[in-house]
Write a protein that holds these residues in place. Structure first.
Motif, PDB file in Angstrom:
ATOM      1  N   GLU A  85       4.013  -3.478   6.816  1.00 11.29           N
ATOM      2  CA  GLU A  85       2.880  -3.820   5.304  1.00 11.29           C
ATOM      3  C   GLU A  85       3.004  -3.405   4.900  1.00 11.29           C
ATOM      4  O   GLU A  85       1.842  -3.140   3.682  1.00 11.29           O
ATOM      5  N   LEU A  86       2.033  -1.894   5.918  1.00 12.10           N
ATOM      6  CA  LEU A  86       1.271  -0.752   4.405  1.00 12.10           C
ATOM      7  C   LEU A  86       2.623  -0.550   4.303  1.00 12.10           C
ATOM      8  O   LEU A  86       2.254   0.250   2.609  1.00 12.10           O
ATOM      9  N   LEU A  87       3.856  -0.064   4.962  1.00 14.21           N
ATOM     10  CA  LEU A  87       4.895   0.468   3.599  1.00 14.21           C
ATOM     11  C   LEU A  87       5.576   0.205   1.776  1.00 14.21           C
ATOM     12  O   LEU A  87       5.161  -0.053   1.466  1.00 14.21           O
ATOM     13  N   GLN A  88       5.038  -1.800   2.506  1.00 13.74           N
ATOM     14  CA  GLN A  88       5.165  -2.370   1.338  1.00 13.74           C
ATOM     15  C   GLN A  88       4.087  -2.683   0.033  1.00 13.74           C
ATOM     16  O   GLN A  88       3.799  -2.208  -1.249  1.00 13.74           O
ATOM     17  N   ALA A  89       2.700  -2.432   0.766  1.00 12.24           N
ATOM     18  CA  ALA A  89       1.522  -2.092   0.385  1.00 12.24           C
ATOM     19  C   ALA A  89       1.359  -0.501  -0.567  1.00 12.24           C
ATOM     20  O   ALA A  89       0.688  -0.723  -1.723  1.00 12.24           O
ATOM     21  N   SER A  90       1.909   0.052   0.105  1.00 15.52           N
ATOM     22  CA  SER A  90       2.201   1.090  -0.220  1.00 15.52           C
ATOM     23  C   SER A  90       2.716   2.024  -1.409  1.00 15.52           C
ATOM     24  O   SER A  90       2.423   2.054  -2.192  1.00 15.52           O
ATOM     25  N   GLU A  91       4.332   0.901  -1.234  1.00 17.82           N
ATOM     26  CA  GLU A  91       4.859   0.717  -2.595  1.00 17.82           C
ATOM     27  C   GLU A  91       4.754   0.421  -3.553  1.00 17.82           C
ATOM     28  O   GLU A  91       4.603   0.928  -5.180  1.00 17.82           O
ATOM     29  N   THR A  92       3.703  -0.891  -3.388  1.00 17.52           N
ATOM     30  CA  THR A  92       3.362  -1.947  -4.737  1.00 17.52           C
ATOM     31  C   THR A  92       1.747  -0.775  -5.386  1.00 17.52           C
ATOM     32  O   THR A  92       1.952  -0.677  -6.012  1.00 17.52           O
ATOM     33  N   ALA A  93       1.107  -0.430  -4.760  1.00 17.45           N
ATOM     34  CA  ALA A  93      -0.067   0.793  -4.680  1.00 17.45           C
ATOM     35  C   ALA A  93       0.859   2.146  -5.963  1.00 17.45           C
ATOM     36  O   ALA A  93      -0.265   2.435  -6.884  1.00 17.45           O
ATOM     37  N   TYR A  94       1.827   2.487  -4.964  1.00 15.00           N
ATOM     38  CA  TYR A  94       2.856   3.707  -6.419  1.00 15.00           C
ATOM     39  C   TYR A  94       2.803   3.873  -7.392  1.00 15.00           C
ATOM     40  O   TYR A  94       2.210   3.860  -8.253  1.00 15.00           O
ATOM     41  N   LYS A  95       3.455   1.763  -7.397  1.00 16.70           N
ATOM     42  CA  LYS A  95       4.377   1.566  -8.920  1.00 16.70           C
ATOM     43  C   LYS A  95       2.800   1.608  -9.493  1.00 16.70           C
ATOM     44  O   LYS A  95       3.148   1.508 -11.118  1.00 16.70           O
ATOM     45  N   ALA A  96       1.781   0.869  -8.748  1.00 13.47           N
ATOM     46  CA  ALA A  96       0.115   0.988 -10.109  1.00 13.47           C
ATOM     47  C   ALA A  96       0.010   2.009 -10.393  1.00 13.47           C
ATOM     48  O   ALA A  96      -0.891   2.586 -10.489  1.00 13.47           O
ATOM     49  N   GLY A  97       0.327   3.400  -9.465  1.00 13.59           N
ATOM     50  CA  GLY A  97      -0.270   3.998  -9.956  1.00 13.59           C
ATOM     51  C   GLY A  97      -1.883   4.695  -9.099  1.00 13.59           C
ATOM     52  O   GLY A  97      -2.404   5.838  -9.791  1.00 13.59           O
ATOM     53  N   THR A  98      -2.315   3.901  -7.859  1.00 15.80           N
ATOM     54  CA  THR A  98      -3.206   3.960  -7.523  1.00 15.80           C
ATOM     55  C   THR A  98      -3.275   5.033  -6.477  1.00 15.80           C
ATOM     56  O   THR A  98      -4.672   5.307  -5.205  1.00 15.80           O
ATOM     57  N   ILE A  99      -1.739   5.025  -5.642  1.00 16.40           N
ATOM     58  CA  ILE A  99      -1.650   6.361  -4.497  1.00 16.40           C
ATOM     59  C   ILE A  99      -0.684   7.318  -4.857  1.00 16.40           C
ATOM     60  O   ILE A  99      -0.359   7.196  -6.091  1.00 16.40           O
ATOM     61  N   ASP A 100      -0.555   8.456  -4.484  1.00 20.01           N
ATOM     62  CA  ASP A 100      -0.039   9.186  -4.573  1.00 20.01           C
ATOM     63  C   ASP A 100       1.558   9.077  -4.010  1.00 20.01           C
ATOM     64  O   ASP A 100       1.352   8.833  -2.922  1.00 20.01           O
ATOM     65  N   PHE A 101       2.333   9.455  -4.343  1.00 14.64           N
ATOM     66  CA  PHE A 101       3.838   9.532  -3.869  1.00 14.64           C
ATOM     67  C   PHE A 101       3.685   9.997  -2.365  1.00 14.64           C
ATOM     68  O   PHE A 101       4.342   9.411  -1.608  1.00 14.64           O
ATOM     69  N   LEU A 102       2.801  10.900  -1.689  1.00 12.40           N
ATOM     70  CA  LEU A 102       2.991  11.852  -0.978  1.00 12.40           C
ATOM     71  C   LEU A 102       2.059  11.048   0.958  1.00 12.40           C
ATOM     72  O   LEU A 102       2.706  10.577   1.404  1.00 12.40           O
ATOM     73  N   SER A 103       1.491   9.862  -0.076  1.00 15.57           N
ATOM     74  CA  SER A 103       0.905   8.421   0.878  1.00 15.57           C
ATOM     75  C   SER A 103       2.193   7.855   1.025  1.00 15.57           C
ATOM     76  O   SER A 103       2.652   7.051   1.913  1.00 15.57           O
ATOM     77  N   LEU A 104       2.705   7.163   0.217  1.00 20.49           N
ATOM     78  CA  LEU A 104       3.979   5.978   0.149  1.00 20.49           C
ATOM     79  C   LEU A 104       4.770   6.772   1.183  1.00 20.49           C
ATOM     80  O   LEU A 104       5.419   6.658   2.230  1.00 20.49           O
ATOM     81  N   LEU A 105       5.132   8.284   1.287  1.00 18.97           N
ATOM     82  CA  LEU A 105       6.199   8.541   1.918  1.00 18.97           C
ATOM     83  C   LEU A 105       5.503   8.981   3.634  1.00 18.97           C
ATOM     84  O   LEU A 105       6.448   8.517   4.701  1.00 18.97           O
ATOM     85  N   ASP A 106       4.648   9.352   4.088  1.00 16.73           N
ATOM     86  CA  ASP A 106       3.274   9.222   4.543  1.00 16.73           C
ATOM     87  C   ASP A 106       4.007   7.189   5.994  1.00 16.73           C
ATOM     88  O   ASP A 106       3.712   7.610   6.715  1.00 16.73           O
ATOM     89  N   SER A 107       3.520   6.312   4.615  1.00 11.38           N
ATOM     90  CA  SER A 107       3.830   5.465   5.278  1.00 11.38           C
ATOM     91  C   SER A 107       5.366   4.709   5.419  1.00 11.38           C
ATOM     92  O   SER A 107       5.055   5.021   7.208  1.00 11.38           O
ATOM     93  N   GLN A 108       5.978   5.178   4.585  1.00  8.82           N
ATOM     94  CA  GLN A 108       8.242   4.978   5.233  1.00  8.82           C
ATOM     95  C   GLN A 108       7.540   5.657   6.887  1.00  8.82           C
ATOM     96  O   GLN A 108       8.993   5.680   7.457  1.00  8.82           O
ATOM     97  N   ARG A 109       7.270   7.612   6.231  1.00 11.19           N
ATOM     98  CA  ARG A 109       8.039   8.060   8.469  1.00 11.19           C
ATOM     99  C   ARG A 109       7.030   7.527   9.215  1.00 11.19           C
ATOM    100  O   ARG A 109       7.979   7.773   9.706  1.00 11.19           O
TER     101      ARG A 109
END
Length: 424
Positions: free
Chosen positions: A363-387
């Protein structure tokens, strides 16, 4: 006849083992994919198990030898110089009989030693099954970990493409693209390391199965996880009753008591009974008849110090085995307590990852991906979710493998398959 029947029972013991019962013998090692196939193949081919079986057979063959009387002794004498009695030659036969109870004591020693050898064979079989199960579930873990690493590699390639697109459209900076490429390189290393680990894992399985070093084993089939609830009190009871190491020591203790009885019998003589025929010279009008004599013989056990030493030696061996029994039981119970905790802890981890952490991670990864595409979080947060999700997936598979491996260890200690024991 009795010993032959016991040997036949030994040959087919594994056929009635719940793990292999009902499965067809695997014809080709390259087709092994199920745990049942591995166990049956190992039962039929493992060199150490065959050696232990032959040791059991050798111990059984000792029993008829201990029951047998010593060979009769034949004596022949020719009188090269005759006396006035004109004797020509004599022939005698003598059979020695051990003192009362010696043969029974010897047979009891051999019989109990053979039963101890049977328990060593059982112990070798259970140890082999544990090694095969541990290797099999490690191979299953490696297969799933490799699959997860490949999926994450594809996911990171997708993220790298997203970062590249955002960089080209000036929606994100170059650092995001570089971070994605660094993470890609790290994941490629993880995947390569897992693929290189396949040979050592397969090598252990080949050793347990006594396979040539160039035999390839396909990826194994993962079973559906079913938790086996265990009762510690029942586990301890099984260990004391069925553990082959303890059972073997019990039989060795019985054999040691019989050795003490045998040592006591050595203070008494062996008895010999025989017959002797003497031929007399009938030439020159001598009408003397041939003589026949019944002969009685016995040894004189005068050197009693040696017999006393033998008795003390047998008593010391019996005491040593009793001490070994106590030490072995304590050691096995300590191992069982630790393995029981590890087994139940692995079940708790499995439920934690399966029911909570993995769904939340996805759920976190899916939300992070959406948020990154929307520009509300940075790429590092997306990678943290994936890790984080990758770690949950791998930890879940590790817990599954640990659970099955700990169960295999407990089954070896208990001397029984605990899943089938629970259903009986």
């Amino acid at each position: 006849m009795k010993q032959q029947a016991v040997m036949v029972v030994g040959v087919i013991i594994f056929m009635f083992t719940p793990s292999v019962r009902g499965s067809q013998p695997p014809s080709d090692a390259s087709n092994l994919v199920r745990l049942e196939d591995y166990l049956q193949y190992a039962s039929l081919n493992n060199a150490n198990l065959k050696a232990m079986f032959e040791e059991w057979r050798a111990a059984l063959e000792q029993i008829p030898q201990t029951k047998a009387l010593p060979d009769p002794q034949l004596q022949y004498g020719y009188y090269a110089r005759q006396s006035e009695m004109q004797m020509n030659q004599m022939v005698g036969v003598m059979q020695m009989f051990p003192w009362f109870g010696k043969i029974d004591a010897r047979t009891e020693v051999a019989a109990k030693s053979a039963e101890a050898a049977q328990q060593k064979y059982r112990g070798a079989q259970l140890t082999l099954f544990k090694e095969v199960k541990e290797g099999f579930y490690e191979y299953v873990y490696l297969a799933k970990a490799t699959e997860i690493a490949k999926e994450n590699l594809e996911l990171l390639r997708y993220f790298e493409e997203v970062a590249r697109t955002k960089y080209t459209t000036a929606e994100a900076g170059q650092p995001d693209m570089i971070r994605a490429q660094v993470e890609l390189a790290r994941m490629e290393y993880v995947l390569s390391s897992l693929e290189q680990l396949r040979e050592p894992v397969v090598s252990k399985l080949r050793s347990a199965l006594t396979l040539p070093t160039d035999t390839n084993l396909p990826w194994p089939k993962q079973e559906e996880f079913k938790a086996v609830p265990l009762d510690y009190g029942r586990l301890v009871t099984l260990l004391i009753q069925k553990n082959p190491e303890l059972a073997g020591l019990n039989f060795e203790a019985m054999a040691a008591k019989s050795r003490i009885e045998l040592a006591k019998k050595n203070f008494y003589p062996d008895i010999g009974i025989g017959v002797e025929w003497t031929q007399f010279d009938k030439s020159g009008g001598n009408s003397g008849r041939d003589a026949v004599a019944l002969v009685f013989q016995m040894n004189l056990p005068l050197w009693r110090d040696s017999y006393s030493a033998g008795q003390r030696q047998a008593q010391a061996m019996a005491a040593s085995i009793e001490h070994q029994k106590i030490d072995t039981e304590n050691t096995l119970l300590a191992k069982a307590a630790q393995s029981y905790y590890d087994y139940n802890d692995s079940i708790r981890k499995i439920h934690l990852y399966k029911d909570t952490l993995i769904p939340k991670g996805e759920e976190l990864l899916q939300a992070s991906e959406t948020a990154y595409k929307a520009g509300t979080i940075d790429f590092l947060s997306l990678l943290d979710s994936q890790r984080l999700l990758l770690d949950y997936y791998l930890s879940y598979q590790r817990a599954l493998a640990d659970n099955r491996q700990k169960l295999a260890g407990l089954e070896m200690l208990a001397g029984a398959e605990l899943e089938s024991e629970r259903t009986n």
